[in-house]
Scaffold this motif. Structure first.
Motif, PDB file in Angstrom:
ATOM      1  N   SER A 365       0.784  -1.171   0.013  1.00 41.47           N
ATOM      2  CA  SER A 365      -0.003  -0.012   0.000  1.00 41.47           C
ATOM      3  C   SER A 365       0.859   1.218   0.000  1.00 41.47           C
ATOM      4  O   SER A 365       0.478   2.213  -0.555  1.00 41.47           O
ATOM      5  N   ARG A 366       2.024   1.116   0.687  1.00 43.30           N
ATOM      6  CA  ARG A 366       2.904   2.326   0.506  1.00 43.30           C
ATOM      7  C   ARG A 366       3.728   2.585  -0.728  1.00 43.30           C
ATOM      8  O   ARG A 366       4.118   3.619  -1.132  1.00 43.30           O
ATOM      9  N   ILE A 369       1.902   4.228  -3.553  1.00 40.84           N
ATOM     10  CA  ILE A 369       1.906   5.803  -3.290  1.00 40.84           C
ATOM     11  C   ILE A 369       3.376   6.424  -3.692  1.00 40.84           C
ATOM     12  O   ILE A 369       3.514   7.494  -4.381  1.00 40.84           O
ATOM     13  N   LEU A 404      -7.424   6.348  -3.382  1.00 38.54           N
ATOM     14  CA  LEU A 404      -6.286   7.234  -2.619  1.00 38.54           C
ATOM     15  C   LEU A 404      -7.188   7.817  -1.362  1.00 38.54           C
ATOM     16  O   LEU A 404      -8.206   8.534  -1.576  1.00 38.54           O
ATOM     17  N   THR A 405      -6.644   7.341  -0.032  1.00 44.55           N
ATOM     18  CA  THR A 405      -7.178   7.828   1.186  1.00 44.55           C
ATOM     19  C   THR A 405      -7.043   9.316   1.110  1.00 44.55           C
ATOM     20  O   THR A 405      -5.935  10.015   0.711  1.00 44.55           O
ATOM     21  N   ARG A 407      -5.533  10.715   3.896  1.00 49.40           N
ATOM     22  CA  ARG A 407      -3.991  10.763   4.465  1.00 49.40           C
ATOM     23  C   ARG A 407      -3.007  10.335   3.215  1.00 49.40           C
ATOM     24  O   ARG A 407      -2.039  10.877   3.410  1.00 49.40           O
ATOM     25  N   GLU A 408      -3.364   9.401   2.355  1.00 46.92           N
ATOM     26  CA  GLU A 408      -2.431   9.114   1.300  1.00 46.92           C
ATOM     27  C   GLU A 408      -2.257  10.405   0.158  1.00 46.92           C
ATOM     28  O   GLU A 408      -1.551  10.822  -0.240  1.00 46.92           O
ATOM     29  N   ARG A 409      -3.661  11.169   0.219  1.00 48.76           N
ATOM     30  CA  ARG A 409      -3.463  12.353  -0.539  1.00 48.76           C
ATOM     31  C   ARG A 409      -2.248  13.495  -0.098  1.00 48.76           C
ATOM     32  O   ARG A 409      -1.543  14.039  -0.724  1.00 48.76           O
ATOM     33  N   GLN A 440       4.799   9.553   9.344  1.00 42.74           N
ATOM     34  CA  GLN A 440       4.138   9.603   8.078  1.00 42.74           C
ATOM     35  C   GLN A 440       4.818  11.145   7.533  1.00 42.74           C
ATOM     36  O   GLN A 440       5.121  11.213   6.248  1.00 42.74           O
TER      37      GLN A 440
END
Length: 524
Positions: A365-366, A369, A404-405, A407-409, A440
């Motif tokens: 998942s990372r 990104i 895209l969550t 937090r991911e944004r 993060q």
């Protein structure tokens, strides 16, 4: 799916070569959808064949076709006139934009009103566009497909609320399961005898029937529809949430209950002033809030997510070949953006492989990104140099991207900010960055500075000229350079390497690479 090591050696990773130049994908490059709902009529033209839809055109007219339907059984006369005018305009616009195909879909008001068939014939004569009037089961399926377009791996229950109906659909394993439909749309409920008390009793009765059909074991509830988005917007205002992007906004049952009390405490005019929600939409919010309260009580979801994708996106998904459906919407959209806007399309993949040793052991998942950041690292290069870092951050956090969550944004935006600027001090993004925790934030800075160094180190294939080796236990970073690359390691490049080392809190070493490295990104 292969393990991380295998994926890094594959030419394009787990999602294969981009499909947007494939003829079957290019056929979707300008798709028009006209959605004739009980409350609004909207034209959307999707542009680009990337897996994540881009909105070339998007216009909505609040017609209210389903207003007073509960009392009359007919489409609202003024709504008919407004809808016909909107449809004529949309037909001409879609032809002018070269949209092909143009799909016209109509839902609850058109399928149930006594004069629905006559109005359908009138619209088809006036516009030349055939209208597809779907039943409740099909409406539920298409809305659920819209959610799958944004979340390929989504599991849970989709709830789509319109003006005259509300649908539920189960989704799992990329498929739509059981679907049910009901008359719990705000426009219809407002015609129930007995005022608020009568509405509550009807909502409770119908909800019990729906729960009997779909059960209460959904971990996540996906909310689709303008009334749900309006309530989410009110929730954002109540909480002071800094990122005003509704898609993928998450709420808990506790926060929903607090927001429903907040809605009850204020007049609609005051809520409009605080949120900017339109008058026609706000008029439905108090009734939709009654439905949501009972929905949450009955289903008891662990998490609630807002989806901006619904029936229109579901129609686009319907036309996608399966191999395009199977792609990651984020990665495909980023590849498309790089191909269209970057100075050196294709460099993002080489950059990803060059900096990947810094992130060995990261979960998938990372890694996706990190890959997305590398693909987007140069798409804002035309912005003024003094504001390029801001343009990058805005592009990532406000772009219409699926998969895209929030937090991911923000993580992606912060990494891209550091691609162009060492320090984030004094930027206007501090409230948004607060969505991330300290770890993060630190990881995003490392990623940004790694991209900043890699992009300066070589304009072609950095992996063919040098190799990064990261030793996390010793916190030691090694840069091994070929003899050719030593001339590239100039003063500015050295400074950017030092900034990366500082972000890692590490020691460093630059040494000679005796054998030219295999450029993983160039293989295939």
């Amino acid at each position: 799916m292969t393990d991380t090591t295998t994926k890094t050696r594959d030419d394009y990773g787990p999602f294969g070569a981009p499909l947007f130049d494939d003829p079957s994908a290019r056929a979707l490059s300008r798709v028009g959808v006209i959605d004739v709902g009980s409350n609004s009529v909207r034209l959307v033209v999707f542009d680009g064949a990337a897996r994540s839809p881009a909105y070339f055109f998007n216009e909505k007219v609040m017609c209210g076709l389903g207003r007073d339907y509960a009392q009359t059984g007919q489409l609202h006369p003024e709504g008919r006139n407004r809808a016909l005018a909107a449809m004529k305009r949309f037909a001409e616009l879609s032809r002018g934009m070269g949209a092909k195909p143009v799909v016209t879909v109509a839902t609850a008001a058109m399928r149930e009103a006594e004069d629905g068939p006559a109005f359908r014939a009138e619209v088809e004569r006036a516009t030349g566009l055939p209208m597809w009037v779907v039943d409740g089961q099909e409406e539920a399926r298409l809305s659920a497909q819209g959610v799958l377009l944004g979340w390929p791996g989504a599991e849970g229950l989709v709830c789509d609320i319109g003006g005259s109906s509300m649908e539920l659909a189960q989704i799992a394993d990329g498929r739509v399961g059981k679907r049910v439909t009901s008359g719990l749309g705000p426009l219809r409920l407002q015609g129930i005898p007995g005022g608020k008390k009568g509405m509550k009793a009807e909502i409770k009765r119908v909800m019990a029937e729906l729960v009997e059909e779909v059960g209460t074991d959904a971990k996540r509830l996906f909310l689709v529809g303008g009334s749900w988005r309006a309530i989410a917007k009110i929730d954002m205002v109540r909480c002071g949430y800094p990122l005003h992007v509704l898609h993928e906004y998450r709420m808990t049952t506790k926060s929903v209950q607090a927001t429903l009390k907040y809605i009850e405490a204020y007049e609609t005019d005051e809520l409009r002033a605080r949120t900017g929600i339109g008058e026609a939409r706000m008029a439905l919010v108090p009734t939709a809030a009654l439905v949501l309260r009972q929905l949450v009580r009955a289903l008891k979801p662990r998490e609630i997510a807002i989806s901006s994708y619904g029936i229109r996106e579901g129609l686009l998904y319907e036309q996608m070949p399966q191999r395009l459906r199977d792609r990651d919407p984020l990665i495909e959209a980023c590849r498309f953006a790089e191909q269209k806007d970057a100075r050196l399309p294709g460099f993002g993949r080489a950059l990803y492989h060059f900096i990947l040793p810094l992130f060995k052991g990261e979960r998938d998942s990372r890694l996706r990104i990190i890959r997305a950041a590398c693909l987007l690292h140069d798409v804002s290069w035309r912005a003024h140099p003094d504001y390029r870092h801001e343009a990058c951050f805005d592009n990532a956090t406000r772009a219409n991207l699926g998969g895209l969550t929030h937090r991911e944004r923000v993580f992606l935006g912060l990494a891209l900010l550091h691609r162009y600027k060492n320090s984030r001090t004094g930027t206007r993004f501090e409230d948004l960055i607060s969505i991330l925790d300290d770890d993060q934030i630190a990881q995003a800075e490392v990623l940004g500075k790694a991209m900043r160094f890699g992009a300066m180190f070589s304009a072609q294939t950095p992996g063919a000229l040098g190799r990064l080796s990261w030793h996390p236990k010793k916190k030691h970073l090694v840069l091994a350079l070929t003899d050719t690359a030593r001339d590239l390691f100039g003063e500015v490049t050295e400074a950017r390497f030092a900034s990366l080392v500082s972000a890692l809190g590490a020691t460093s070493e630059v040494k000679r690479l005796r054998q030219a490295p295999v450029d993983v990104a160039a293989e295939g």
